[in-house]
Design a protein around this motif. Structure first.
Motif, PDB file in Angstrom:
ATOM      1  N   VAL A 155       0.832  -1.199   0.000  1.00 59.68           N
ATOM      2  CA  VAL A 155       0.000   0.000   0.000  1.00 59.68           C
ATOM      3  C   VAL A 155       0.869   1.253   0.000  1.00 59.68           C
ATOM      4  N   VAL A 156       1.898   1.266   0.824  1.00 57.87           N
ATOM      5  CA  VAL A 156       2.786   2.430   0.900  1.00 57.87           C
ATOM      6  C   VAL A 156       3.473   2.673  -0.440  1.00 57.87           C
ATOM      7  N   LEU A 157       3.983   1.603  -1.056  1.00 57.03           N
ATOM      8  CA  LEU A 157       4.635   1.744  -2.361  1.00 57.03           C
ATOM      9  C   LEU A 157       3.650   2.243  -3.417  1.00 57.03           C
ATOM     10  N   ALA A 158       2.427   1.715  -3.383  1.00 59.30           N
ATOM     11  CA  ALA A 158       1.419   2.140  -4.358  1.00 59.30           C
ATOM     12  C   ALA A 158       1.074   3.613  -4.184  1.00 59.30           C
ATOM     13  N   ALA A 159       0.930   4.064  -2.936  1.00 57.70           N
ATOM     14  CA  ALA A 159       0.611   5.466  -2.688  1.00 57.70           C
ATOM     15  C   ALA A 159       1.716   6.387  -3.201  1.00 57.70           C
TER      16      ALA A 159
END
Length: 423
Positions: free
Chosen positions: A32-36
Motif C-alpha cells: 500500500v505504501v509503495l502504491a501510494a
C-alpha cells in the motif's frame, strides 16, 4: 460515478499458511505504501506505467488482506461472537466503498487536478493499520496449534478476553490441537483430493461463486444509467451513487448484529431469496419502461433493495465460510482458494458484462436470477449451521455429513465385526 472496484485477483501467497496472520497483514502494508508513492508522483513523472504498477500493488494488498483478515478475526474471537467479529471486515469493506465514493466527489478529490491525491489516499488506511496492528496479539489458535506455545496462547487469550475464566476455552483449543496432532498444513490443491473435505470445498466453491455472480456488481454498474433515465440530473447522479454504497454499509452493520442471533443459513437464504425477488421486479420494470415511464422509479427502488438484500447475508457471511468450515490445517489454503475463486469470478463478470448487456438488453439480469436462486437452494439443502459451535464441533459435524454410512454403522462392536470390517 461507478462503484470503486475490488481487486480482480486474490494473491494470498502460499506462505500465509505457515506464517502468523498479524505478521502477514503488517508486511502486506508495504504494498500500500509503495502504491501510494507511485500514485502521488505519477503526474509529476508523466508516467502512466506508475499508475498501472500502483494499481497492481493495491490489488495484491487487497487480495491478501481480504483473505487473512476474516481468518485472523475468526480465529481470535470466542465462539459466541465469532461470526459477528469475522463479519466486521465486511463492514469496513462497505465503509471503504462509501468513503471512496465520497472523496471521489467533484467537490473533494474528484476534480481532474486532484486525482493523484485521490489515488494516493490509500496510504491513510495503510498507515492506520501499521500503527495499530503491533498493539494486537497473535491468534491464540495459531500460537497453540501451529507454534505449540501454550504460554503465548494463554497470554493472547488474556489480552483478548480480559481476566475472566479461560479454562473452558483453553480446553477447547487443546481438543482442537489434539485433533490436528501429526497433521501438516494442507496446500490449496490438496483440498480437492480428500473426501473428508468434500462438502466444505463444494460449499466454498458454490457460495463463493454465487457471491460474485449474483449480479450485485451489475446493479452498481447499471445504477448510473437507470438514475439518468429516471430523471436524476447529471450533476446529482454522483450523490445517488453514494446512496447505493450506504445501503450496503447499513445492511453489513445489521447483519453483523444479527448473525449470532439468526444464524448464517437464515441470512444467506434470506439475502439470495430477496435478491431473486427484486431482480425479477427489476427485469419487469426495464421491459415496461417504454410503455410506463413510472417503472423507471420502480427500477431505481429495486437497485437499492437488491443492494440491501446483498448486504444482509451474501456480502458478509460468504467471507467467513472458509474460517468456520475448515480446520486449522486446511483453513489458510481454503482462504486462498476462496479468495482466488471470487476475484476470478469478479473478473469474468466485469469482462463479460458489456456483452451480456448488449445480447440480452432488458433481460440482462435473468442469468443472475438463476444464480441467486441456486445460492438460496444450496444453502438450505447442504450448508450446516455453525452458529454457537466451536470449530472442532463444526469439523466433527462435517465429518459425519461427509461419511454418512459410517455415522449410521452398528453401535455394538465385537471382535468378529471388527475382523469382518478389516477383511
Amino acid at each position: 460515478m461507478p462503484r470503486p472496484r475490488r481487486p480482480l485477483w486474490s494473491t494470498a501467497c502460499r506462505s500465509i499458511g505457515h506464517h502468523a496472520g498479524k505478521k502477514s497483514l503488517l508486511v502486506n502494508n508495504i504494498f500500500v505504501v509503495l502504491a501510494a508513492i507511485l500514485f502521488g508522483f505519477s503526474r509529476k513523472a508523466g508516467s502512466f506505467e506508475m499508475i498501472m504498477l500502483g494499481r497492481l500493488l493495491v490489488g495484491v494488498s487487497a487480495g491478501v488482506s481480504m483473505n487473512i483478515q476474516p481468518m485472523y478475526l475468526g480465529e481470535s474471537a470466542p465462539k459466541e461472537l465469532r461470526g459477528a467479529v469475522a463479519m466486521s471486515s465486511a463492514i469496513f469493506t462497505a465503509l471503504g466503498i462509501v468513503m471512496g465514493q465520497v472523496v471521489g466527489l467533484r467537490e473533494l478529490l474528484g476534480d481532474p487536478q486532484a486525482w493523484p491525491l485521490l489515488l494516493a489516499s490509500c496510504l491513510v488506511p495503510g498507515a492506520l493499520q501499521l500503527a495499530s496492528l503491533p498493539l494486537l496479539p497473535e491468534s491464540p489458535r495459531y500460537l497453540l496449534i501451529d507454534c505449540g506455545d501454550t504460554e503465548a496462547c494463554l497470554a493472547a487469550l488474556q489480552r483478548l478476553r480480559g481476566s475472566g475464566d479461560l479454562a473452558r476455552e483453553l480446553e477447547e483449543l487443546e481438543e482442537e490441537r489434539a485433533a490436528c496432532q501429526g497433521c501438516r498444513a494442507r496446500r490449496p490443491w490438496e483440498l480437492f483430493q480428500h473426501r473428508v473435505l468434500r462438502r466444505q470445498v463444494t460449499s466454498l466453491m458454490v457460495l463463493g461463486s454465487a457471491m460474485e455472480l449474483c449480479g450485485n456488481d451489475l446493479m452498481y454498474a447499471y445504477a448510473s444509467s437507470v438514475f439518468r433515465k429516471a430523471g436524476v440530473p447529471e450533476a446529482k447522479v454522483q450523490y445517488a451513487i453514494i446512496g447505493t454504497g450506504s445501503c450496503e454499509l447499513l445492511m453489513a452493520i445489521v447483519s453483523c448484529v444479527a448473525v449470532e442471533r439468526m444464524g448464517r443459513r437464515v441470512l444467506l437464504i434470506g439475502g439470495y431469496s430477496l435478491m431473486t425477488c427484486w431482480g425479477s421486479i427489476f427485469t419487469v420494470a426495464l421491459c415496461l419502461q417504454s410503455s410506463f415511464p413510472w417503472t423507471l422509479y420502480l427500477a431505481v427502488a429495486c437497485i437499492f433493495a437488491s443492494i440491501l438484500s446483498f448486504g444482509i447475508g451474501p456480502a458478509g457471511v460468504t467471507g467467513i465460510l472458509a474460517t468456520e468450515l475448515f480446520d486449522q490445517m486446511a483453513r489458510p489454503a481454503a482462504c486462498m482458494v476462496c479468495g482466488a475463486l471470487m476475484w476470478i469470478m469478479l473478473f469474468l463478470v466485469s469482462l463479460g458484462f458489456p456483452f451480456v448487456m448488449e445480447a440480452l438488453s432488458h433481460f440482462l439480469y435473468v442469468p443472475f436470477l438463476g444464480v441467486c436462486a441456486c445460492g438460496a437452494i444450496y444453502t438450505g439443502l447442504f450448508l450446516p449451521e455453525t452458529k454457537g459451535k466451536t470449530l472442532q464441533e463444526i469439523s466433527e459435524e462435517l465429518h459425519r455429513l461427509n461419511f454418512p454410512r459410517r455415522a449410521q454403522g452398528p453401535t455394538w462392536k465385537s471382535p468378529e465385526v471388527i475382523q469382518s470390517t478389516e477383511l
